[in-house]
Design an enzyme around this catalytic site. Structure first.
Site, PDB file in Angstrom:
ATOM      1  N   CYS A 238      40.854  43.212  32.011  1.00 25.57           N
ATOM      2  CA  CYS A 238      41.368  44.074  33.079  1.00 25.57           C
ATOM      3  C   CYS A 238      41.971  45.359  32.503  1.00 25.57           C
ATOM      4  O   CYS A 238      42.343  45.423  31.327  1.00 25.57           O
ATOM      5  CB  CYS A 238      42.456  43.358  33.863  1.00 25.57           C
ATOM      6  SG  CYS A 238      41.886  41.994  34.869  1.00 25.57           S
TER       7      CYS A 238
ATOM      8  N   ASN B  95      39.162  48.528  33.241  1.00 29.30           N
ATOM      9  CA  ASN B  95      38.533  47.217  33.131  1.00 29.30           C
ATOM     10  C   ASN B  95      37.199  47.359  32.395  1.00 29.30           C
ATOM     11  O   ASN B  95      36.446  48.322  32.601  1.00 29.30           O
ATOM     12  CB  ASN B  95      38.393  46.498  34.473  1.00 29.30           C
ATOM     13  CG  ASN B  95      37.866  47.326  35.616  1.00 29.30           C
ATOM     14  OD1 ASN B  95      37.880  48.554  35.572  1.00 29.30           O
ATOM     15  ND2 ASN B  95      37.393  46.652  36.646  1.00 29.30           N
TER      16      ASN B  95
ATOM     17  N   CYS C 154      46.279  41.317  38.457  1.00 30.24           N
ATOM     18  CA  CYS C 154      45.914  39.901  38.497  1.00 30.24           C
ATOM     19  C   CYS C 154      46.971  39.089  37.739  1.00 30.24           C
ATOM     20  O   CYS C 154      47.797  39.626  37.001  1.00 30.24           O
ATOM     21  CB  CYS C 154      44.519  39.675  37.921  1.00 30.24           C
ATOM     22  SG  CYS C 154      44.486  39.454  36.135  1.00 30.24           S
TER      23      CYS C 154
ATOM     24  N   GLU D 116      44.900  46.718  33.040  1.00 26.62           N
ATOM     25  CA  GLU D 116      46.305  46.633  32.603  1.00 26.62           C
ATOM     26  C   GLU D 116      46.385  46.069  31.192  1.00 26.62           C
ATOM     27  O   GLU D 116      47.138  46.565  30.340  1.00 26.62           O
ATOM     28  CB  GLU D 116      47.088  45.719  33.553  1.00 26.62           C
ATOM     29  CG  GLU D 116      47.152  46.216  34.987  1.00 26.62           C
ATOM     30  CD  GLU D 116      46.014  45.730  35.862  1.00 26.62           C
ATOM     31  OE1 GLU D 116      44.874  45.575  35.363  1.00 26.62           O
ATOM     32  OE2 GLU D 116      46.259  45.503  37.057  1.00 26.62           O
TER      33      GLU D 116
ATOM     34  N   GLU E  23      34.008  45.056  31.717  1.00 23.80           N
ATOM     35  CA  GLU E  23      33.400  43.788  32.159  1.00 23.80           C
ATOM     36  C   GLU E  23      32.396  43.263  31.146  1.00 23.80           C
ATOM     37  O   GLU E  23      32.013  43.940  30.182  1.00 23.80           O
ATOM     38  CB  GLU E  23      32.762  44.003  33.533  1.00 23.80           C
ATOM     39  CG  GLU E  23      33.822  44.365  34.554  1.00 23.80           C
ATOM     40  CD  GLU E  23      33.320  44.402  35.981  1.00 23.80           C
ATOM     41  OE1 GLU E  23      32.090  44.536  36.205  1.00 23.80           O
ATOM     42  OE2 GLU E  23      34.176  44.287  36.885  1.00 23.80           O
TER      43      GLU E  23
ATOM     44  N   CYS F  85      47.111  39.388  33.897  1.00 22.14           N
ATOM     45  CA  CYS F  85      47.777  40.633  33.468  1.00 22.14           C
ATOM     46  C   CYS F  85      49.280  40.551  33.681  1.00 22.14           C
ATOM     47  O   CYS F  85      50.061  41.051  32.870  1.00 22.14           O
ATOM     48  CB  CYS F  85      47.195  41.824  34.220  1.00 22.14           C
ATOM     49  SG  CYS F  85      45.515  42.207  33.700  1.00 22.14           S
TER      50      CYS F  85
HETATM   51  N1  THU Z   1      40.709  43.929  37.685  1.00 22.47           N
HETATM   52  C1  THU Z   1      41.541  44.692  36.916  1.00 22.47           C
HETATM   53  O1  THU Z   1      41.100  45.428  36.026  1.00 22.47           O
HETATM   54  N2  THU Z   1      42.869  44.620  37.164  1.00 22.47           N
HETATM   55  C2  THU Z   1      43.425  43.828  38.133  1.00 22.47           C
HETATM   56  O2  THU Z   1      44.626  43.658  38.150  1.00 22.47           O
HETATM   57  C3  THU Z   1      42.558  43.220  39.136  1.00 22.47           C
HETATM   58  C4  THU Z   1      41.161  43.005  38.705  1.00 22.47           C
HETATM   59  C5  THU Z   1      39.264  44.027  37.432  1.00 22.47           C
HETATM   60  C6  THU Z   1      38.643  42.830  36.794  1.00 22.47           C
HETATM   61  C7  THU Z   1      37.193  42.980  37.215  1.00 22.47           C
HETATM   62  O3  THU Z   1      36.544  43.866  36.316  1.00 22.47           O
HETATM   63  C8  THU Z   1      37.277  43.669  38.569  1.00 22.47           C
HETATM   64  O4  THU Z   1      38.583  44.207  38.654  1.00 22.47           O
HETATM   65  C9  THU Z   1      37.049  42.735  39.745  1.00 22.47           C
HETATM   66  O5  THU Z   1      37.867  41.622  39.663  1.00 22.47           O
END
Ligand code: THU
Length: 135
Positions: free
Chosen positions: A56, A45, A91, A58, A47, A94
């Site tokens: 994210c 991820n 999520c 994935e 940000e 994704c």
């Molecule tokens: N996040 C992911 O990278 N993958 C997921 O499937 C769930 C959420 C990340 C997004 C954000 O940077 C952090 O987790 C908190 O939501």
């Protein structure tokens, strides 16, 4: 897929946790996408201060594979890891991106901090997926 193969993929996802850019959530996620040629593509991820621009793990892995010249027919399996007590579910954004590039039977390996592993197919993660406008 053999146990040895998916365990290696899960370990790659876990290894990627250290590369996550998570100054806001402090919630690293690592993904690893296995290609049929045995290449493993990393995802973390990434940000953003605007939060909404966050990508994210994935999606980072899938988009990286496409950017490297792979096509969806080359994808074999994905693994997702976090420092979580429970399996970390992808999520919904994704999941929709997975639907674009992976068929119903595509395996997604989820893990948790105690190193247990479970597998769900994309079809199980996204029932009644929106995958075509030809309906
Ligand atoms: N996040 C992911 O990278 N993958 C997921 O499937 C769930 C959420 C990340 C997004 C954000 O940077 C952090 O987790 C908190 O939501």
């Amino acid at each position: 897929m053999s146990e040895q193969e998916y365990k290696k993929l899960v370990e790659a996802a876990r290894h990627n946790l250290d590369k996550a850019y998570v100054p806001y959530s402090h919630f690293p996620v690592g993904a690893a996408l296995l290609m049929k040629d045995n290449t493993i593509i990393s995802g973390v991820n990434v940000e953003n201060v605007s939060f909404g621009a966050t990508n994210c793990a994935e999606r980072t892995a899938i988009f990286s594979a496409i950017a490297q010249g792979y096509s969806k027919e080359d994808f074999k399996a994905m693994a997702v890891a976090g420092n979580t007590n429970e399996y970390l579910p992808p999520c919904s954004i994704c999941r929709q991106v997975m639907v674009e590039f992976c068929d119903d039977q595509f395996p997604v390996y989820l893990t948790r901090e105690d190193h247990e592993i479970t597998m769900m197919t994309v079809g199980e993660l996204v029932p009644m997926a929106f995958e075509s406008m030809d309906i």
